[in-house]
Design a protein around this motif. Structure first.
Motif, PDB file in Angstrom:
ATOM      1  N   LEU A  43      14.500  -0.259  -2.419  1.00 26.53           N
ATOM      2  CA  LEU A  43      13.139  -0.811  -2.392  1.00 26.53           C
ATOM      3  C   LEU A  43      12.954  -1.888  -3.444  1.00 26.53           C
ATOM      4  O   LEU A  43      12.329  -2.918  -3.202  1.00 26.53           O
ATOM      5  N   ASN A  44      13.512  -1.630  -4.654  1.00 22.16           N
ATOM      6  CA  ASN A  44      13.345  -2.581  -5.747  1.00 22.16           C
ATOM      7  C   ASN A  44      14.073  -3.891  -5.512  1.00 22.16           C
ATOM      8  O   ASN A  44      13.728  -4.906  -6.101  1.00 22.16           O
ATOM      9  N   GLN A  45      15.102  -3.834  -4.659  1.00 22.45           N
ATOM     10  CA  GLN A  45      15.901  -5.041  -4.452  1.00 22.45           C
ATOM     11  C   GLN A  45      15.330  -5.966  -3.377  1.00 22.45           C
ATOM     12  O   GLN A  45      15.807  -7.077  -3.200  1.00 22.45           O
ATOM     13  N   GLN A  46      14.299  -5.498  -2.664  1.00 20.30           N
ATOM     14  CA  GLN A  46      13.771  -6.308  -1.559  1.00 20.30           C
ATOM     15  C   GLN A  46      13.100  -7.581  -2.071  1.00 20.30           C
ATOM     16  O   GLN A  46      12.397  -7.566  -3.069  1.00 20.30           O
ATOM     17  N   LYS A  47      13.340  -8.668  -1.330  1.00 22.51           N
ATOM     18  CA  LYS A  47      12.676  -9.921  -1.663  1.00 22.51           C
ATOM     19  C   LYS A  47      11.388 -10.015  -0.844  1.00 22.51           C
ATOM     20  O   LYS A  47      11.407  -9.886   0.368  1.00 22.51           O
ATOM     21  N   LEU A  48      10.269 -10.187  -1.551  1.00 23.83           N
ATOM     22  CA  LEU A  48       8.977 -10.182  -0.870  1.00 23.83           C
ATOM     23  C   LEU A  48       8.257 -11.510  -1.062  1.00 23.83           C
ATOM     24  O   LEU A  48       8.357 -12.120  -2.121  1.00 23.83           O
ATOM     25  N   PRO A  49       7.537 -11.996  -0.039  1.00 19.09           N
ATOM     26  CA  PRO A  49       6.861 -13.289  -0.165  1.00 19.09           C
ATOM     27  C   PRO A  49       5.615 -13.217  -1.059  1.00 19.09           C
ATOM     28  O   PRO A  49       4.893 -12.220  -1.050  1.00 19.09           O
ATOM     29  N   GLY A  50       5.382 -14.276  -1.839  1.00 24.06           N
ATOM     30  CA  GLY A  50       4.159 -14.399  -2.641  1.00 24.06           C
ATOM     31  C   GLY A  50       4.100 -13.441  -3.821  1.00 24.06           C
ATOM     32  O   GLY A  50       5.090 -12.818  -4.191  1.00 24.06           O
ATOM     33  N   LYS A  51       2.913 -13.337  -4.409  1.00 19.31           N
ATOM     34  CA  LYS A  51       2.700 -12.426  -5.538  1.00 19.31           C
ATOM     35  C   LYS A  51       2.629 -10.997  -5.019  1.00 19.31           C
ATOM     36  O   LYS A  51       2.100 -10.754  -3.933  1.00 19.31           O
ATOM     37  N   ILE A  52       3.128 -10.045  -5.808  1.00 16.36           N
ATOM     38  CA  ILE A  52       3.160  -8.656  -5.345  1.00 16.36           C
ATOM     39  C   ILE A  52       2.027  -7.838  -5.966  1.00 16.36           C
ATOM     40  O   ILE A  52       1.806  -7.890  -7.173  1.00 16.36           O
ATOM     41  N   VAL A  53       1.311  -7.113  -5.136  1.00 19.89           N
ATOM     42  CA  VAL A  53       0.271  -6.197  -5.597  1.00 19.89           C
ATOM     43  C   VAL A  53       0.671  -4.806  -5.122  1.00 19.89           C
ATOM     44  O   VAL A  53       1.029  -4.634  -3.960  1.00 19.89           O
TER      45      VAL A  53
ATOM     46  N   ASN B 208       0.868  -1.170   0.000  1.00 14.41           N
ATOM     47  CA  ASN B 208       0.000   0.000   0.000  1.00 14.41           C
ATOM     48  C   ASN B 208       0.912   1.230   0.000  1.00 14.41           C
ATOM     49  O   ASN B 208       2.032   1.168   0.484  1.00 14.41           O
ATOM     50  N   ARG B 209       0.441   2.352  -0.538  1.00 18.65           N
ATOM     51  CA  ARG B 209       1.263   3.561  -0.654  1.00 18.65           C
ATOM     52  C   ARG B 209       2.634   3.233  -1.266  1.00 18.65           C
ATOM     53  O   ARG B 209       3.681   3.510  -0.693  1.00 18.65           O
ATOM     54  N   ASP B 210       2.561   2.591  -2.442  1.00 18.18           N
ATOM     55  CA  ASP B 210       3.772   2.146  -3.147  1.00 18.18           C
ATOM     56  C   ASP B 210       4.425   3.327  -3.870  1.00 18.18           C
ATOM     57  O   ASP B 210       3.740   4.165  -4.452  1.00 18.18           O
ATOM     58  N   TRP B 211       5.769   3.372  -3.821  1.00 25.13           N
ATOM     59  CA  TRP B 211       6.502   4.500  -4.414  1.00 25.13           C
ATOM     60  C   TRP B 211       7.200   4.153  -5.727  1.00 25.13           C
ATOM     61  O   TRP B 211       7.925   4.972  -6.268  1.00 25.13           O
ATOM     62  N   SER B 212       7.032   2.925  -6.239  1.00 24.27           N
ATOM     63  CA  SER B 212       7.864   2.496  -7.368  1.00 24.27           C
ATOM     64  C   SER B 212       7.568   3.283  -8.646  1.00 24.27           C
ATOM     65  O   SER B 212       8.370   3.264  -9.577  1.00 24.27           O
TER      66      SER B 212
END
Lengths: 253, 317
Positions: free
Chosen positions: B281-291, B261-265
Motif C-alpha cells: 500500500l505504501n509503495q503505490q503511486k497516487l495522483p495529486g495531494k494525498i488526504v 477513505n478507510r485508510d489503513w496506514s
C-alpha cells in the motif's frame, strides 16, 4: 441458479467478481452458461480470464459478451429486418443514430431484448447478467413494460409484452442483490430489494460480499485485531437482515 | 468565481460520506461551501440529519459560526424545471403528454440532464465559493459528463435543420433525412408512438435556445480546468485490489487530490501476510495531494462525528 439470473447492487460491491465465480461454478457442474456484462468488462474479464467483446464468443461451456447499445441494437434490428445489409444501412444512418440516441430507453430496451432472446433461444442452461447498479436497475429492467404501455401496437409492443412476462416469471428469472456487510450498504440493499419486489420481479438470494477475516487478536491498533472486530460487527448487523443471504469472505491477497 | 470539485470514484468507497467530510473541512476555510449530491439514493440527508433534500439549498450549521449548504437532485422533476423556467405554458402542456412523462421520468438518462441543470442553477443563483459535487459511481460519471454534449450534438447536428426548413410538413422532412430508417422506426414503434416522439421533440425544440445556451454555458464553466478539479476517492482495500495505475485525469479534468477513505496506514501488524499488504500500500503511486481518512472500528454516524473527523484531517489548501 435459475435459467436467468441478474446480479445488481451498488457499484464496487463486487458484482463482476461474483458473476465470474458463479460462471466457474456452473461450468464445473457441466452447465452451459451465457455471461453478459453491461458494466466495464475489465474486472470480469480478468477474473474469468476470458475476453468480453461486443460480439458473443464461446469458450467450451462459457459464452461471454459485453452488451453495448450499438451492437444490441443491430442484433435487434436483424431479428426484425432479417437482412444484414439493410440493418447496416439503417443503423449507420446518422439521423437514425441521433434519433435512437435521444429517445431515452432504446439502449435499455435493446440490451434487455438481447437477454430475452438469449434465454428464449434455449441454447444455454443459464444466462447470467452482471447488470446495472442500484438506482438504475429497476428502471432498466422495467423498460419493456414502459414501452409496452407507450406503444399500443406493432412488433415492439408484442416483444415488450413477452419480455415483461419472462422477467416476472419466478420459474425463469431471479434478481439477486449483491451488497457489502456495512450498515449503509445493507440499508440500501433493503431499499433496492423492496423496490424490486414492488416492481414484481422474482427475488433470488442476497449475496453479502466482503466479510472481513475472523481473528483471535483483540488489539485494534493492529490490522488483524481491527479485522476481527469488523467481522464481529458484520455478523451482528446481518443477524437482523430480513432476507435469505449467502456470505462471501474477503481475502487479503 | 466559483470553484468546483467533482468527487469521483467507484461505488462502495464511501463517496457520499467522504464528500460530506470534505465539504465540512472546506467550510473551515470558506464561508459559502455548497454540496451537491447526484447519487439517486440521496444518502446525504441521513448523514446531515436532514429529513428532506432537494434543489433548494439547505443550511447545515457546523458549530463555531461555520455552516455549509446542501443540495440534492430531484429525480422526478429535474427535467420539468429545465423546461418550466423557459416556458411554464409549455411545461403544463407537456405534463399531459405521456411520451414526455416517459422521456423525462421513467427512462435512464433523464437524470443526468436534470443534474446538469441543477449544477447551472446553483452556480447562477447561489454563487458558491466552492461547490463540492458528489458524483454518481464511475460507470455513470461518463454518462453524466457526456449528457450535455449528447443533447447539444443531437440538436445542432441533426434535428435543428429539419425543423428550421419550416414550410413543408415535418413528417416528410424527417422521412427524407432518415431514409429507410424512418420506415423502420415507424414499423418498430408504430405510427402513433413515433409521431408523438416527433411532436414532443418539436415542442421542446420551440423553446430549445434558452435550454441549449444554458447547457453550453454550464458545460464551458464546468469543464474549465482553472475552475474545476477532480478529487479521486478510494480506500486502502480498493488500492490493494488495483491491477492498473490510477488515472491522473478524467474526461479532461486533472485529478489534484487522492482521498483515501478507510485508510489503513496507521495500523501495525504482527502477521507477515498483512505486513506485506501494508508495505504494498505504501509503495503505490497516487495522483495529486494525498488526504487520509483513517479506518476506525466505529465509523462516523452523525454530523458531530463528521465534524471531528474533518478537523483531524491533514489538509493542504
Amino acid at each position: 441458479m435459475r435459467p436467468l439470473r441478474f446480479l445488481t447492487g451498488k457499484g464496487g460491491v463486487g458484482k463482476s467478481t461474483l458473476a465470474a465465480f458463479f460462471a466457474k461454478e456452473a461450468a464445473k457442474a457441466q452447465k452451459k452458461i451465457f455471461v453478459a456484462t453491461l458494466d466495464d468488462p475489465t474486472v470480469i474479464s480478468h477474473e474469468l480470464d476470458l475476453p468480453f467483446e461486443n460480439n458473443s464468443r464461446s469458450f467450451s461451456l462459457i459464452t461471454t459478451q459485453h452488451l453495448t447499445p450499438h451492437q444490441c441494437f443491430q442484433e435487434y434490428l436483424l431479428t426484425k429486418l432479417k437482412f444484414q445489409p439493410l440493418v447496416k444501412l439503417v443503423a449507420n444512418n446518422a439521423v437514425f443514430q441521433a434519433f435512437t440516441n435521444f429517445t431515452p430507453g432504446i439502449d435499455a430496451l435493446t440490451s434487455t431484448g438481447k437477454i430475452f432472446e438469449t434465454v428464449r433461444g434455449e441454447e444455454f442452461d443459464h444466462v447470467l447478467v452482471d447488470a446495472v447498479s442500484t438506482g438504475h436497475f429497476v428502471t432498466w429492467l422495467n423498460t419493456a413494460e414502459s414501452f409496452e404501455r407507450l406503444i399500443p401496437i406493432g412488433p415492439v409492443h408484442r416483444d415488450a409484452k413477452k419480455m415483461r412476462t419472462m422477467f416476472h416469471d419466478p420459474d425463469i428469472t431471479e434478481v439477486c442483490v449483491v451488497t457489502l456487510p456495512t450498515e449503509l450498504a445493507l440499508e440500501e440493499a433493503i431499499e433496492l430489494t423492496e423496490e424490486i419486489k414492488l416492481a414484481g420481479f422474482p427475488l433470488g438470494p442476497v449475496f453479502v460480499n466482503g466479510f472481513h477475516p475472523k481473528s483471535d487478536s483483540t488489539d485494534d491498533s493492529t490490522l488483524e485485531g481491527f479485522f476481527g472486530k469488523r467481522r464481529e460487527q458484520e455478523e451482528k448487523l446481518l443477524s437482523h437482515f430480513p432476507y435469505p443471504f449467502e456470505r462471501f469472505e474477503w481475502h487479503p491477497s | 468565481m466559483s470553484q468546483i470539485r467533482f468527487l469521483i470514484g467507484t461505488g462502495g468507497v464511501g463517496k457520499t460520506t467522504t464528500s460530506t467530510i470534505v465539504a465540512v473541512r472546506q467550510a473551515q476555510d470558506f464561508s459559502a461551501v455548497h454540496l451537491l449530491t447526484i447519487d439517486p439514493s440521496m444518502r446525504l440527508k441521513s448523514t446531515l440529519g436532514l429529513d428532506h433534500l432537494d434543489h433548494h439549498a439547505k443550511k447545515v450549521s457546523l458549530g463555531g459560526g461555520r455552516s455549509l449548504f446542501a443540495h440534492g437532485v430531484n429525480k422526478s422533476s429535474g427535467f420539468d424545471h429545465l423546461i418550466g423556467r423557459e416556458s411554464p405554458e409549455m411545461l403544463a402542456k407537456l405534463l399531459k403528454n405521456p411520451i414526455y412523462l416517459a422521456l423525462s421520468r421513467r427512462m435512464p438518462g433523464a437524470h443526468e440532464y436534470a443534474a446538469w441543470d441543477e449544477l447551472a442553477l446553483i452556480l447562477e443563483r447561489d454563487k458558491p465559493e466552492i461547490l463540492i459535487v458528489d458524483t454518481p459511481p464511475s460507470a455513470h460519471l461518463k454518462d453524466f459528463l457526456e449528457a450535455p454534449s449528447k443533447i447539444l450534438s443531437f440538436w445542432e447536428d441533426h434535428i435543428q435543420k429539419y425543423f428550421q426548413l419550416g414550410q413543408s410538413s415535418h413528417r416528410s422532412l424527417l422521412e427524407k433525412s432518415l431514409g429507410t430508417g424512418f420506415r423502420v422506426l415507424e414499423m418498430l414503434m408504430g405510427k402513433t408512438f413515433f409521431q408523438s416522439v416527433v411532436e414532443t421533440l418539436e415542442s421542446i425544440n420551440s423553446i430549445k435556445s434558452g435550454i441549449l445556451s444554458r447547457l453550453r454555458h454550464t458545460q464551458q464553466i464546468v469543464m474549465d480546468p482553472r475552475i474545476t478539479e477532480a478529487w479521486l476517492v478510494t480506500t486502502s482495500e480498493q488500492l490493494l485490489h488495483r491491477r492498473s495505475p490510477l488515472p491522473t485525469q478524467v474526461e479532461g479534468l486533472a485529478i489534484t487530490k487522492t482521498i483515501i477513505n478507510r485508510d489503513w496506514s496507521h495500523f501495525s501488524t504482527s502477521k507477515a501476510e498483512y505486513g506485506k499488504m501494508l508495505e504494498r500500500l505504501n509503495q503505490q503511486k497516487l495522483p495529486g495531494k494525498i488526504v487520509r481518512i483513517p479506518d476506525q472500528v466505529e465509523p462516523p454516524v452523525d454530523l458531530s462525528d463528521i465534524i471531528n473527523l474533518a478537523k483531524s484531517l491533514s489538509w493542504e489548501k
